[in-house]
Design a protein around this motif. Sequence first.
Motif, mmCIF file in Angstrom:
data_model
loop_
_atom_site.group_PDB
_atom_site.id
_atom_site.type_symbol
_atom_site.label_atom_id
_atom_site.label_comp_id
_atom_site.label_asym_id
_atom_site.label_seq_id
_atom_site.Cartn_x
_atom_site.Cartn_y
_atom_site.Cartn_z
ATOM 1 N N ASP A 1 -9.951 2.352 52.468
ATOM 2 C CA ASP A 1 -9.945 2.065 53.351
ATOM 3 C C ASP A 1 -8.530 2.485 53.998
ATOM 4 O O ASP A 1 -7.563 2.603 53.678
ATOM 5 N N LEU A 2 -8.828 3.086 55.303
ATOM 6 C CA LEU A 2 -8.154 3.645 56.358
ATOM 7 C C LEU A 2 -7.463 2.789 57.106
ATOM 8 O O LEU A 2 -7.772 2.166 58.408
ATOM 9 N N LEU A 3 -6.142 2.315 57.224
ATOM 10 C CA LEU A 3 -5.693 2.249 59.282
ATOM 11 C C LEU A 3 -5.170 2.867 59.469
ATOM 12 O O LEU A 3 -4.526 3.690 59.033
ATOM 13 N N VAL A 4 -5.656 3.238 60.506
ATOM 14 C CA VAL A 4 -5.295 4.114 61.672
ATOM 15 C C VAL A 4 -4.990 3.792 63.031
ATOM 16 O O VAL A 4 -5.292 2.957 63.631
ATOM 17 N N HIS A 5 -3.976 3.969 63.234
ATOM 18 C CA HIS A 5 -3.069 4.354 64.986
ATOM 19 C C HIS A 5 -4.070 5.021 65.971
ATOM 20 O O HIS A 5 -3.102 6.625 65.808
ATOM 21 N N ALA A 6 -4.589 4.975 66.760
ATOM 22 C CA ALA A 6 -5.176 5.589 67.472
ATOM 23 C C ALA A 6 -4.474 5.499 68.791
ATOM 24 O O ALA A 6 -4.259 4.084 69.698
ATOM 25 N N LEU A 7 -3.967 6.501 69.463
ATOM 26 C CA LEU A 7 -3.848 6.415 71.103
ATOM 27 C C LEU A 7 -4.504 6.085 72.402
ATOM 28 O O LEU A 7 -3.848 5.030 72.927
ATOM 29 N N SER A 8 -5.422 6.176 71.786
ATOM 30 C CA SER A 8 -6.583 5.246 72.557
ATOM 31 C C SER A 8 -7.794 4.655 72.724
ATOM 32 O O SER A 8 -8.298 5.040 71.486
ATOM 33 N N LYS A 9 -8.795 4.185 73.573
ATOM 34 C CA LYS A 9 -9.951 3.011 72.742
ATOM 35 C C LYS A 9 -11.000 5.179 72.680
ATOM 36 O O LYS A 9 -11.809 5.035 71.847
ATOM 37 N N GLU A 10 -11.127 5.872 73.312
ATOM 38 C CA GLU A 10 -11.927 7.153 73.269
ATOM 39 C C GLU A 10 -11.529 7.843 72.399
ATOM 40 O O GLU A 10 -12.772 7.572 71.355
ATOM 41 N N LEU A 11 -10.680 8.166 71.922
ATOM 42 C CA LEU A 11 -10.135 8.697 70.067
ATOM 43 C C LEU A 11 -10.779 8.348 68.933
ATOM 44 O O LEU A 11 -10.628 8.214 68.314
ATOM 45 N N SER A 12 -10.177 6.470 69.039
ATOM 46 C CA SER A 12 -10.742 5.548 68.035
ATOM 47 C C SER A 12 -12.364 5.536 67.900
ATOM 48 O O SER A 12 -12.718 5.583 66.934
ATOM 49 N N LYS A 13 -12.921 5.389 69.275
ATOM 50 C CA LYS A 13 -14.547 5.171 68.594
ATOM 51 C C LYS A 13 -15.012 6.612 68.281
ATOM 52 O O LYS A 13 -15.620 7.044 67.869
ATOM 53 N N ASP A 14 -14.010 7.767 68.809
ATOM 54 C CA ASP A 14 -14.643 8.807 68.312
ATOM 55 C C ASP A 14 -14.679 8.936 66.398
ATOM 56 O O ASP A 14 -15.173 9.427 66.068
ATOM 57 N N LEU A 15 -13.359 8.096 65.814
ATOM 58 C CA LEU A 15 -13.545 8.611 64.538
ATOM 59 C C LEU A 15 -14.298 7.153 64.414
ATOM 60 O O LEU A 15 -14.707 7.467 62.888
ATOM 61 N N GLN A 16 -14.481 5.995 64.779
ATOM 62 C CA GLN A 16 -15.786 5.310 64.232
ATOM 63 C C GLN A 16 -16.575 5.665 64.306
ATOM 64 O O GLN A 16 -18.388 4.965 63.498
ATOM 65 N N SER A 17 -16.853 6.823 65.356
ATOM 66 C CA SER A 17 -18.255 7.358 65.211
ATOM 67 C C SER A 17 -18.906 8.146 63.449
ATOM 68 O O SER A 17 -20.081 8.085 63.174
ATOM 69 N N GLY A 18 -18.130 8.286 62.767
ATOM 70 C CA GLY A 18 -18.482 9.170 61.365
ATOM 71 C C GLY A 18 -18.496 9.827 61.497
ATOM 72 O O GLY A 18 -18.974 10.405 60.298
ATOM 73 N N GLU A 19 -18.531 10.637 62.665
ATOM 74 C CA GLU A 19 -18.589 12.122 63.001
ATOM 75 C C GLU A 19 -17.960 13.150 61.372
ATOM 76 O O GLU A 19 -18.021 14.018 60.562
ATOM 77 N N MET A 20 -16.216 12.870 61.553
ATOM 78 C CA MET A 20 -15.566 13.537 60.312
ATOM 79 C C MET A 20 -15.546 13.196 59.120
ATOM 80 O O MET A 20 -15.330 13.933 58.677
ATOM 81 N N ASP A 21 -15.895 11.875 59.611
ATOM 82 C CA ASP A 21 -16.274 11.252 57.696
ATOM 83 C C ASP A 21 -17.008 12.601 57.089
ATOM 84 O O ASP A 21 -17.032 12.925 55.650
ATOM 85 N N ARG A 22 -18.431 12.269 57.603
ATOM 86 C CA ARG A 22 -19.129 13.054 57.292
ATOM 87 C C ARG A 22 -19.663 14.413 56.253
ATOM 88 O O ARG A 22 -19.805 14.141 55.614
ATOM 89 N N PHE A 23 -18.925 15.088 57.580
ATOM 90 C CA PHE A 23 -18.444 16.406 57.461
ATOM 91 C C PHE A 23 -17.692 16.220 55.762
ATOM 92 O O PHE A 23 -17.692 17.508 55.510
ATOM 93 N N ILE A 24 -16.332 15.590 55.432
ATOM 94 C CA ILE A 24 -15.673 15.665 54.948
ATOM 95 C C ILE A 24 -16.456 15.538 53.499
ATOM 96 O O ILE A 24 -15.853 16.504 52.404
ATOM 97 N N THR A 25 -16.903 14.731 53.883
ATOM 98 C CA THR A 25 -17.953 14.084 52.519
ATOM 99 C C THR A 25 -18.772 15.633 51.985
ATOM 100 O O THR A 25 -19.227 16.239 50.481
ATOM 101 N N GLY A 26 -19.389 15.330 53.508
ATOM 102 C CA GLY A 26 -20.199 17.076 52.928
ATOM 103 C C GLY A 26 -19.388 18.194 52.677
ATOM 104 O O GLY A 26 -20.510 18.953 51.529
ATOM 105 N N LEU A 27 -18.479 18.516 52.452
ATOM 106 C CA LEU A 27 -17.860 19.729 51.910
ATOM 107 C C LEU A 27 -17.910 19.699 50.804
ATOM 108 O O LEU A 27 -17.348 20.619 49.859
ATOM 109 N N ASP A 28 -17.822 18.548 49.851
ATOM 110 C CA ASP A 28 -17.724 17.973 48.820
ATOM 111 C C ASP A 28 -18.420 17.909 47.790
ATOM 112 O O ASP A 28 -19.065 17.845 46.189
ATOM 113 N N LYS A 29 -19.927 18.738 48.350
ATOM 114 C CA LYS A 29 -21.154 18.355 47.523
ATOM 115 C C LYS A 29 -21.607 19.008 47.193
ATOM 116 O O LYS A 29 -21.402 20.293 47.445
#
Lengths: 104, 164
Positions: free
Chosen positions: B136-164
């Motif tokens: 679990d990561l606790l993240v401080h985001a500057l705006s709703k837009e930025l936190s939504k971007d993060l919650q979409s999980g694109e970044m998460d998937r990309f970095i998980t994909g790096l390690d396969k």
Amino acid sequence: MDNFVNILSMISLVLGSFFIFSGSLGLLKLPDLFGRIHAAGLIDTLGSGFIVLSLILYSGFSLVSFKLLLIPLFLLFTSPVSGHAIALFAYESGLKPKTKVNKK
Amino acid sequence: MATKQKHSAKFLSFIVYFVVLFLLWYILSGYLKPLLLFFGLISVLFVSWMSYRARAIDSDTFPLKLLLRLPFYWLWLTKEIVKSGLSTTKIIWSNNYSPELIKIKASQKNSTGIANYANAITLTPGTVTIEVEKNDLLVHALSKELSKDLQSGEMDRFITGLDK
């Protein structure tokens, strides 16, 4: 051609300065510590990034450009660590961000 | 068989580590005289030997697979940084400060992956990882837009994909 590269370098220098200025403005303007960390992050990434890019364009393709590339590479590892350390310590010692907690 | 494979993987890490160190030495010094190259070779060899002795070279600290994908990762990260940097700049110039504190899940398996993800979040302007607790990561985001971007999980998937 040479002129064109010089102009590109100038544009990128101006962009870098703009981001550093914005970051400094945010550092003064944003109301709490957590917001200010974001502003500092802007300086670390886009500000230094564009300045280094402009220096690389200006110096031409040589060994110096690789040396310059090492600067953002080291920043890539160090700047998030310092930002995270400040945020974690502030949070642990009880400073809460000015916001509602939105758990998901 | 397994130990032999492990052994050769270790050897490969050692070679790659050596090459990377030597490249760094050359970039920082820029000497091409044979004598100085020889001195550089000796010092790099000494440093790699010491790292090997200190068991600093293994698959967790020096993941080979990750190394090959690193250039793509940096390019992608640059794109993300520019994208979120622009929206952070917009927030700073307009008086639109409405930060959010969100919890997100990291889907990476090992600690290197999670550290990588948390680092990437902090590196992109507008989002800072405050706390990491297992997945679990606790993240401080500057705006709703930025936190939504993060919650979409694109970044998460990309970095998980790096390690396969």
